[in-house]
Motif scaffolding. Structure first.
Motif, PDB file in Angstrom:
ATOM      1  N   ALA A  98      -6.575  15.211  21.401  1.00 23.28           N
ATOM      2  CA  ALA A  98      -7.606  14.518  20.634  1.00 23.28           C
ATOM      3  C   ALA A  98      -8.884  14.414  21.452  1.00 23.28           C
ATOM      4  CB  ALA A  98      -7.132  13.126  20.233  1.00 23.28           C
ATOM      5  N   GLU A  99      -9.993  14.270  20.743  1.00 22.61           N
ATOM      6  CA  GLU A  99     -11.302  14.105  21.358  1.00 22.61           C
ATOM      7  C   GLU A  99     -11.957  12.866  20.759  1.00 22.61           C
ATOM      8  OE1 GLU A  99     -13.022  17.709  20.041  1.00 22.61           O
ATOM      9  OE2 GLU A  99     -11.740  18.992  21.288  1.00 22.61           O
ATOM     10  N   LEU A 100     -12.720  12.154  21.577  1.00 27.30           N
ATOM     11  CA  LEU A 100     -13.376  10.927  21.120  1.00 27.30           C
ATOM     12  C   LEU A 100     -14.811  10.908  21.612  1.00 27.30           C
ATOM     13  CD1 LEU A 100     -13.102   8.102  19.747  1.00 27.30           C
ATOM     14  CD2 LEU A 100     -12.522   7.210  22.015  1.00 27.30           C
ATOM     15  N   ARG A 101     -15.729  10.672  20.680  1.00 26.94           N
ATOM     16  CA  ARG A 101     -17.130  10.514  21.030  1.00 26.94           C
ATOM     17  C   ARG A 101     -17.626   9.182  20.503  1.00 26.94           C
ATOM     18  NH1 ARG A 101     -19.588  14.898  18.641  1.00 26.94           N
ATOM     19  NH2 ARG A 101     -20.570  13.717  16.961  1.00 26.94           N
ATOM     20  N   LEU A 102     -18.252   8.375  21.367  1.00 30.17           N
ATOM     21  CA  LEU A 102     -18.745   7.052  21.016  1.00 30.17           C
ATOM     22  C   LEU A 102     -20.252   6.985  21.241  1.00 30.17           C
ATOM     23  CD1 LEU A 102     -15.995   4.860  22.745  1.00 30.17           C
ATOM     24  CD2 LEU A 102     -16.035   5.674  20.378  1.00 30.17           C
ATOM     25  N   ASP A 103     -20.903   6.123  20.455  1.00 27.93           N
ATOM     26  CA  ASP A 103     -22.333   5.907  20.632  1.00 27.93           C
ATOM     27  C   ASP A 103     -22.622   4.435  20.374  1.00 27.93           C
ATOM     28  OD1 ASP A 103     -25.020   6.412  21.144  1.00 27.93           O
ATOM     29  OD2 ASP A 103     -25.056   8.226  19.904  1.00 27.93           O
ATOM     30  N   VAL A 158     -15.026   5.178  28.314  1.00 29.03           N
ATOM     31  CA  VAL A 158     -13.846   6.024  28.094  1.00 29.03           C
ATOM     32  C   VAL A 158     -13.959   7.281  28.946  1.00 29.03           C
ATOM     33  CG1 VAL A 158     -12.595   7.411  26.408  1.00 29.03           C
ATOM     34  CG2 VAL A 158     -13.431   5.145  25.783  1.00 29.03           C
ATOM     35  N   SER A 159     -12.946   7.508  29.774  1.00 28.21           N
ATOM     36  CA  SER A 159     -12.974   8.626  30.716  1.00 28.21           C
ATOM     37  C   SER A 159     -11.929   9.690  30.417  1.00 28.21           C
ATOM     38  CB  SER A 159     -12.758   8.110  32.145  1.00 28.21           C
ATOM     39  OG  SER A 159     -11.509   7.430  32.241  1.00 28.21           O
ATOM     40  N   THR A 181       0.859  -1.178   0.000  1.00 27.87           N
ATOM     41  CA  THR A 181       0.000   0.000   0.000  1.00 27.87           C
ATOM     42  C   THR A 181       0.897   1.230   0.000  1.00 27.87           C
ATOM     43  OG1 THR A 181      -1.627  -1.215   1.311  1.00 27.87           O
ATOM     44  CG2 THR A 181      -1.921   1.164   1.133  1.00 27.87           C
ATOM     45  N   PRO A 182       0.925   1.999  -1.087  1.00 26.84           N
ATOM     46  CA  PRO A 182       1.886   3.108  -1.188  1.00 26.84           C
ATOM     47  C   PRO A 182       1.607   4.260  -0.247  1.00 26.84           C
ATOM     48  CG  PRO A 182       0.394   3.104  -3.070  1.00 26.84           C
ATOM     49  CD  PRO A 182       0.137   1.826  -2.316  1.00 26.84           C
ATOM     50  N   GLU A 183       0.340   4.441   0.164  1.00 22.54           N
ATOM     51  CA  GLU A 183       0.041   5.545   1.075  1.00 22.54           C
ATOM     52  C   GLU A 183      -1.042   5.127   2.064  1.00 22.54           C
ATOM     53  OE1 GLU A 183      -0.095  10.158   0.415  1.00 22.54           O
ATOM     54  OE2 GLU A 183      -2.081   9.343  -0.069  1.00 22.54           O
ATOM     55  N   VAL A 184      -0.659   5.080   3.328  1.00 20.27           N
ATOM     56  CA  VAL A 184      -1.602   4.847   4.418  1.00 20.27           C
ATOM     57  C   VAL A 184      -1.671   6.120   5.244  1.00 20.27           C
ATOM     58  CG1 VAL A 184      -2.136   3.485   6.455  1.00 20.27           C
ATOM     59  CG2 VAL A 184      -1.021   2.398   4.513  1.00 20.27           C
ATOM     60  N   LYS A 185      -2.887   6.559   5.525  1.00 18.68           N
ATOM     61  CA  LYS A 185      -3.095   7.707   6.408  1.00 18.68           C
ATOM     62  C   LYS A 185      -3.892   7.226   7.600  1.00 18.68           C
ATOM     63  CE  LYS A 185      -3.107  11.024   2.589  1.00 18.68           C
ATOM     64  NZ  LYS A 185      -3.888  12.049   1.837  1.00 18.68           N
ATOM     65  N   ARG A 186      -3.386   7.480   8.797  1.00 17.06           N
ATOM     66  CA  ARG A 186      -4.062   6.979   9.992  1.00 17.06           C
ATOM     67  C   ARG A 186      -4.030   8.003  11.110  1.00 17.06           C
ATOM     68  NH1 ARG A 186      -0.048   3.925  13.568  1.00 17.06           N
ATOM     69  NH2 ARG A 186      -1.810   2.683  14.299  1.00 17.06           N
ATOM     70  N   VAL A 187      -5.144   8.113  11.815  1.00 18.22           N
ATOM     71  CA  VAL A 187      -5.215   8.926  13.008  1.00 18.22           C
ATOM     72  C   VAL A 187      -5.656   8.018  14.148  1.00 18.22           C
ATOM     73  CG1 VAL A 187      -7.609   9.668  12.544  1.00 18.22           C
ATOM     74  CG2 VAL A 187      -6.150  11.041  14.050  1.00 18.22           C
ATOM     75  N   TYR A 188      -5.029   8.164  15.300  1.00 17.65           N
ATOM     76  CA  TYR A 188      -5.429   7.331  16.434  1.00 17.65           C
ATOM     77  C   TYR A 188      -5.364   8.140  17.717  1.00 17.65           C
ATOM     78  CZ  TYR A 188      -0.420   6.580  17.553  1.00 17.65           C
ATOM     79  OH  TYR A 188       0.901   6.733  17.888  1.00 17.65           O
ATOM     80  N   ALA A 189      -6.099   7.642  18.698  1.00 18.33           N
ATOM     81  CA  ALA A 189      -6.080   8.228  20.033  1.00 18.33           C
ATOM     82  C   ALA A 189      -5.889   7.124  21.047  1.00 18.33           C
ATOM     83  CB  ALA A 189      -7.379   8.983  20.318  1.00 18.33           C
ATOM     84  N   VAL A 190      -5.117   7.405  22.087  1.00 23.23           N
ATOM     85  CA  VAL A 190      -4.929   6.487  23.212  1.00 23.23           C
ATOM     86  C   VAL A 190      -5.747   7.018  24.382  1.00 23.23           C
ATOM     87  CG1 VAL A 190      -3.278   5.440  24.793  1.00 23.23           C
ATOM     88  CG2 VAL A 190      -2.640   5.825  22.405  1.00 23.23           C
ATOM     89  N   CYS A 191      -6.579   6.145  24.957  1.00 26.46           N
ATOM     90  CA  CYS A 191      -7.568   6.560  25.954  1.00 26.46           C
ATOM     91  C   CYS A 191      -7.475   5.694  27.207  1.00 26.46           C
ATOM     92  CB  CYS A 191      -8.987   6.423  25.384  1.00 26.46           C
ATOM     93  SG  CYS A 191      -9.190   7.030  23.699  1.00 26.46           S
ATOM     94  N   ARG A 192      -8.148   6.169  28.235  1.00 27.77           N
ATOM     95  CA  ARG A 192      -8.415   5.365  29.427  1.00 27.77           C
ATOM     96  C   ARG A 192      -9.867   4.918  29.386  1.00 27.77           C
ATOM     97  NH1 ARG A 192      -4.334   2.995  32.056  1.00 27.77           N
ATOM     98  NH2 ARG A 192      -2.639   4.442  32.482  1.00 27.77           N
ATOM     99  N   ALA A 193     -10.081   3.620  29.496  1.00 32.16           N
ATOM    100  CA  ALA A 193     -11.426   3.059  29.522  1.00 32.16           C
ATOM    101  C   ALA A 193     -11.730   2.515  30.917  1.00 32.16           C
ATOM    102  CB  ALA A 193     -11.553   1.968  28.476  1.00 32.16           C
TER     103      ALA A 193
END
Length: 255
Positions: free
Chosen positions: A209-214, A226-227, A28-40
């Motif tokens: 970073a901000e994370l919203r889950l539903d 996630v806290s 794969t010549p181009e991978v773009k990824r964003v990630y966040a590390v959280c406390r659950a």
């Protein structure tokens, strides 16, 4: 399609490619990824790990959204097989070895679902995954059954030096096949894949970073509790699946 090709086709159905086979090697010549590390929630993570033979390590949770553009397989170099992916991973250990386990994973294409789930046991399901890259924000999201269940926002306008707590190691999957003629499990194997060295980072930046889950049925992501979001990261790189960084290895057959 020739008769000989049909006979050697490792797909269901055997006469049609549900995914490229052989699935390795690929580039794969181009991978773009964003990630966040959280406390659950520790209780929630311990409960999810209790369904596996693995051991609880920590209540860290990583949520990632990635775009795999232009993936090419040597089995079919005349075509590309792009997809977007969102994964939820936690640290685990098995017999003292630090590893990673997938809780949830969403894909935009059925061929990505079939390959990861049928061959290696990833918990892949369909989701409308998107990744929007702007000057001040990077937003990854997942919509499932008409509802946005993941929204990960990386604040490029709020850079940080790095993320204090991260985790890594090979992925361990429980490749489980149910019985066809009665309740229960026909086979279950622990499959290890260590693809990390196949990803070469060309650009990297850290930020708040901000994370919203539903929730939707079968995917009650808010129960992860996630806290805190410790930080986020955006990477661009290229990815090679080949040899030991592509194929999985069967560590143990449980059933």
């Amino acid at each position: 399609m020739s008769q000989s090709r049909k006979k050697g086709w490792a797909n269901i159905p055997v006469h049609v490619e549900s995914y490229v086979h052989p699935h390795v090697p690929s580039f794969t010549p181009e991978v773009k990824r964003v990630y966040a590390v959280c406390r659950a929630s520790e209780a929630a993570i311990r409960d999810l790990v209790s369904y596996t033979p693995f051991d609880y390590v920590d209540n860290l949770l990583m949520v990632e959204v990635a775009s795999y553009g232009g993936r090419v397989y040597r089995a079919d170099e005349s075509d590309t097989w792009p997809f977007l992916d969102c994964g939820f991973t936690i640290p685990i250990s098995y017999k003292g070895k630090a590893s990673v386990y997938y809780l949830y994973e969403y894909e935009t294409e059925d061929y990505a679902i079939f390959a990861g789930r049928e061959m290696w046991g990833y918990p892949k399901t369909f989701g409308e995954v998107s990744l929007e890259i702007g000057d001040t924000r990077i937003v990854g999201s997942v919509v499932k059954r008409g509802k946005e269940i993941v929204r990960l926002t990386g604040r490029r306008d709020r850079p940080i030096a790095g993320i204090a707590r991260t985790f890594g190691g090979p992925v361990l999957n429980l490749h489980t096949i149910p019985n066809a003629d009665r309740p229960g499990i026909f086979s279950q194997r622990i499959i290890q894949r260590d693809t990390g060295s196949g990803f070469v980072v060309e650009h990297q930046e850290y930020f708040e970073a901000e994370l919203r889950l539903d929730d939707v049925k079968q995917n009650r992501l808010t129960e992860l509790g996630v806290s805190e979001v410790l930080g986020g990261c955006f990477q661009i790189g290229h990815y090679t699946m080949e040899g030991e960084t592509g194929w999985g290895s069967v560590l143990e057959t449980l059933v």
